[in-house]
Design a protein around this motif. Structure first.
Motif, PDB file in Angstrom:
ATOM      1  N   ALA A  98      42.150  31.339 -48.780  1.00  0.00           N
ATOM      2  CA  ALA A  98      43.448  31.984 -48.573  1.00  0.00           C
ATOM      3  C   ALA A  98      44.153  31.302 -47.408  1.00  0.00           C
ATOM      4  O   ALA A  98      45.381  31.207 -47.379  1.00  0.00           O
ATOM      5  CB  ALA A  98      43.255  33.467 -48.297  1.00  0.00           C
ATOM      6  N   SER A  99      43.385  30.799 -46.458  1.00  0.00           N
ATOM      7  CA  SER A  99      43.970  30.155 -45.275  1.00  0.00           C
ATOM      8  C   SER A  99      44.912  29.024 -45.652  1.00  0.00           C
ATOM      9  O   SER A  99      46.052  28.970 -45.189  1.00  0.00           O
ATOM     10  CB  SER A  99      42.870  29.572 -44.379  1.00  0.00           C
ATOM     11  OG  SER A  99      41.910  30.533 -44.061  1.00  0.00           O
ATOM     12  N   ASP A 200      49.358  38.904 -47.620  1.00  0.00           N
ATOM     13  CA  ASP A 200      47.968  38.455 -47.481  1.00  0.00           C
ATOM     14  C   ASP A 200      47.056  39.609 -47.895  1.00  0.00           C
ATOM     15  O   ASP A 200      46.885  40.573 -47.153  1.00  0.00           O
ATOM     16  CB  ASP A 200      47.725  38.038 -46.031  1.00  0.00           C
ATOM     17  CG  ASP A 200      46.286  37.594 -45.777  1.00  0.00           C
ATOM     18  OD1 ASP A 200      45.452  37.710 -46.689  1.00  0.00           O
ATOM     19  OD2 ASP A 200      46.012  37.139 -44.647  1.00  0.00           O
ATOM     20  N   TYR A 203      41.703  41.207 -48.385  1.00  0.00           N
ATOM     21  CA  TYR A 203      40.754  42.335 -48.483  1.00  0.00           C
ATOM     22  C   TYR A 203      41.140  43.296 -49.604  1.00  0.00           C
ATOM     23  O   TYR A 203      40.854  44.493 -49.513  1.00  0.00           O
ATOM     24  CB  TYR A 203      40.680  43.068 -47.146  1.00  0.00           C
ATOM     25  CG  TYR A 203      40.146  42.194 -46.039  1.00  0.00           C
ATOM     26  CD1 TYR A 203      38.784  41.948 -45.915  1.00  0.00           C
ATOM     27  CD2 TYR A 203      41.008  41.588 -45.131  1.00  0.00           C
ATOM     28  CE1 TYR A 203      38.287  41.130 -44.920  1.00  0.00           C
ATOM     29  CE2 TYR A 203      40.524  40.763 -44.121  1.00  0.00           C
ATOM     30  CZ  TYR A 203      39.158  40.537 -44.027  1.00  0.00           C
ATOM     31  OH  TYR A 203      38.677  39.717 -43.036  1.00  0.00           O
ATOM     32  N   SER A 231      41.618  36.008 -51.697  1.00  0.00           N
ATOM     33  CA  SER A 231      40.527  35.191 -51.157  1.00  0.00           C
ATOM     34  C   SER A 231      39.231  35.445 -51.916  1.00  0.00           C
ATOM     35  O   SER A 231      38.705  36.562 -51.901  1.00  0.00           O
ATOM     36  CB  SER A 231      40.318  35.519 -49.672  1.00  0.00           C
ATOM     37  OG  SER A 231      39.072  35.000 -49.222  1.00  0.00           O
ATOM     38  N   LYS A 234      36.349  36.481 -49.505  1.00  0.00           N
ATOM     39  CA  LYS A 234      36.283  37.885 -49.112  1.00  0.00           C
ATOM     40  C   LYS A 234      35.900  38.768 -50.299  1.00  0.00           C
ATOM     41  O   LYS A 234      35.101  39.687 -50.148  1.00  0.00           O
ATOM     42  CB  LYS A 234      37.625  38.339 -48.524  1.00  0.00           C
ATOM     43  CG  LYS A 234      38.042  37.586 -47.262  1.00  0.00           C
ATOM     44  CD  LYS A 234      37.217  37.960 -46.028  1.00  0.00           C
ATOM     45  CE  LYS A 234      37.318  36.932 -44.909  1.00  0.00           C
ATOM     46  NZ  LYS A 234      38.623  36.743 -44.326  1.00  0.00           N
ATOM     47  N   LYS A 242      35.280  28.763 -49.642  1.00  0.00           N
ATOM     48  CA  LYS A 242      36.681  28.418 -49.412  1.00  0.00           C
ATOM     49  C   LYS A 242      37.468  28.170 -50.704  1.00  0.00           C
ATOM     50  O   LYS A 242      37.971  27.069 -50.960  1.00  0.00           O
ATOM     51  CB  LYS A 242      36.787  27.197 -48.497  1.00  0.00           C
ATOM     52  CG  LYS A 242      36.253  27.411 -47.091  1.00  0.00           C
ATOM     53  CD  LYS A 242      36.909  28.537 -46.323  1.00  0.00           C
ATOM     54  CE  LYS A 242      38.373  28.296 -46.009  1.00  0.00           C
ATOM     55  NZ  LYS A 242      38.888  29.418 -45.147  1.00  0.00           N
TER      56      LYS A 242
HETATM   57  C1  LIG Z   1      39.499  35.815 -43.828  1.00  0.00           C
HETATM   58  C2  LIG Z   1      40.956  36.032 -43.921  1.00  0.00           C
HETATM   59  C3  LIG Z   1      41.772  35.075 -44.525  1.00  0.00           C
HETATM   60  C4  LIG Z   1      41.258  33.716 -44.943  1.00  0.00           C
HETATM   61  O1  LIG Z   1      40.553  33.729 -46.101  1.00  0.00           O
HETATM   62  P1  LIG Z   1      39.795  32.398 -46.587  1.00  0.00           P
HETATM   63  O2  LIG Z   1      39.754  32.583 -48.061  1.00  0.00           O
HETATM   64  O3  LIG Z   1      38.457  32.415 -45.938  1.00  0.00           O
HETATM   65  O4  LIG Z   1      40.592  31.230 -46.171  1.00  0.00           O
HETATM   66  C5  LIG Z   1      43.114  35.342 -44.653  1.00  0.00           C
HETATM   67  N1  LIG Z   1      43.631  36.498 -44.186  1.00  0.00           N
HETATM   68  C6  LIG Z   1      42.888  37.433 -43.583  1.00  0.00           C
HETATM   69  C7  LIG Z   1      43.539  38.660 -43.096  1.00  0.00           C
HETATM   70  C8  LIG Z   1      41.518  37.227 -43.412  1.00  0.00           C
HETATM   71  O5  LIG Z   1      40.797  38.121 -42.742  1.00  0.00           O
END
Ligand SMILES: *Cc1c(COP(=O)(O)O)cnc(C)c1O
Length: 387
Positions: A98-99, A200, A203, A231, A234, A242
């Motif tokens: 997600a990053s 985003d 979660y 993600s 998560k 990733k």
């Molecule tokens: C962990 C997290 C991400 C990043 O997710 P990845 O898939 O590991 O890059 C994005 N936003 C929030 C709020 C997170 O806690």
């Protein structure tokens, strides 16, 4: 020698997670700072990734915007859980977590001087992404003892330069889940000010009894202005793989794709097969995932409350928020800096995730996505060290 780093990244040189994890390693502390589970996700997903490697599927560059199989699984997931119809062709993009998708979205949409509004405290990479894009971050505090979004403050933060609203629910670090009413009010502001929303939803599957995640894209007038980010790390407890994604209307996703293809080009192929299968797991998987995490939340929350912390009960995510308790600290940062030495435990101060330290000063974030034995041990150490 002066640093060769571009000035706009100087403020992002250190991260609180790095600082606290270093402290944790130095003193052998239990790290309830960093948010990753200490148990892996479903074995069947590992098997799929291993088979893909073995069979030579995905070992060479997969398609730049994601395997068609995974893009179709993402579209089917959005339909199954949220009744959202996205086109797995132009309406979905896969990235390296997600990053990468979030940073690509910011780089694609935010130009020099454009303002990005987000609730404060925030997830730390947002600030760096906005700086990379030469945008301006504008924080709106989550307010009151329950840390809820303040819609009047959100409205007051709007200017002619406001372009993007960066939302995160379930929310890291606070552990709150935005209610449908809150999301409706936020949507109204987004529509009134013609904003693009980056939502985003890392979660999205981690919310607990009495709360439920609603994507803002499901509200009237919102799909066409929203990039919804997910993600796999998560949702399936493989944060090291990733694989992340975004879905939405073709024009917004198309813009994200333009930038993203020039960053990592593609994301790990074999893992994409596994994530596609993960998105299709039966409801039971998601229910058990929540139940397991909810029990861990209760364990840590109950223990911290017994020790004298004021606990803001987590509604979702890996995290719960407390005050710094009755232990003689004025703020979370000094508490967290002392905690490894005093008690052999690491936590994260909200303060480090705010522009205005006053907003986060009273609060600390604790990760409960750890095995019960680890949480018990952490609580015992806290009891010995603090009381
Ligand atoms: C962990 C997290 C991400 C990043 O997710 P990845 O898939 O590991 O890059 C994005 N936003 C929030 C709020 C997170 O806690």
């Amino acid at each position: 020698m002066t640093s060769p780093l571009v000035p706009r990244m100087a403020e992002h040189t250190t991260s609180i997670f790095g600082e606290m994890s270093t402290l944790a390693t130095q003193v052998g502390a239990i790290n309830l700072g960093q948010g990753f589970p200490d148990t892996d996700g479903p074995h069947e997903l590992k098997r799929i990734a291993m088979d893909a490697i073995e069979d030579g599927r995905g070992n060479q560059y997969p398609p730049p915007h994601g395997l068609p199989l995974l893009r179709e699984a993402i579209a089917a997931h959005q339909e199954r859980f949220y009744s959202l119809q996205v086109d797995p062709g132009p309406g979905v993009v896969v990235g390296t977590g997600a990053s990468e998708v979030l940073q690509s979205a910011l780089l694609a949409l935010v130009d020099e001087g454009d303002e990005v509004v987000m609730f404060e405290p925030w997830f730390d990479i947002y600030g760096a992404g906005i700086s990379l894009a030469r945008g301006v971050r504008v924080g709106v505090p989550l307010s009151g003892p329950a840390l809820r979004p303040d819609i009047d403050a959100l409205r007051a933060a709007m200017t002619p330069r406001t372009k993007v609203l960066l939302l995160n629910s379930p929310h890291n670090p606070t552990g709150i889940v935005f209610t449908v009413d809150e999301l409706r009010s936020i949507a109204q502001v987004a529509i009134e000010h013609d904003l693009i929303v980056i939502s985003d939803e890392a979660y999205e599957h981690l919310w607990f009894a009495g709360h439920q995640h609603t994507p803002i894209a499901t509200l009237p007038g919102m799909f066409d202005r929203t990039i919804t980010v997910g993600s796999g790390g998560k949702s399936f407890s493989f944060t090291g793989w990733k694989v992340g994604w975004a879905s939405g209307p073709a024009d917004l996703i198309g813009a994200v794709r333009v930038v993203r293809q020039h960053l990592s080009f593609v994301s790990g192929g074999p893992f994409q097969y596994a994530m596609a299968a993960g998105l299709g797991l039966p409801d039971q998987y998601f229910a058990e995932f929540r139940a397991d995490l909810s029990a861990k939340r209760d364990l840590l929350a109950g223990g911290l409350a017994e020790l004298g912390f004021g606990v803001l009960m987590s509604q979702g995510t890996y995290f719960l928020t407390t005050d710094v308790g009755r232990f003689g600290y004025d703020d979370g940062l000094s508490f967290c800096r002392d905690l490894p030495d005093r008690a052999g435990v690491v936590a994260i101060p909200h303060q480090a995730l705010c522009d205005d330290p006053a907003i986060g000063a009273p609060y600390v974030r604790w990760a409960f996505c750890k095995q019960p034995s680890v949480l018990h041990e952490a609580l015992e150490r806290l009891e010995k060290g603090l009381t």
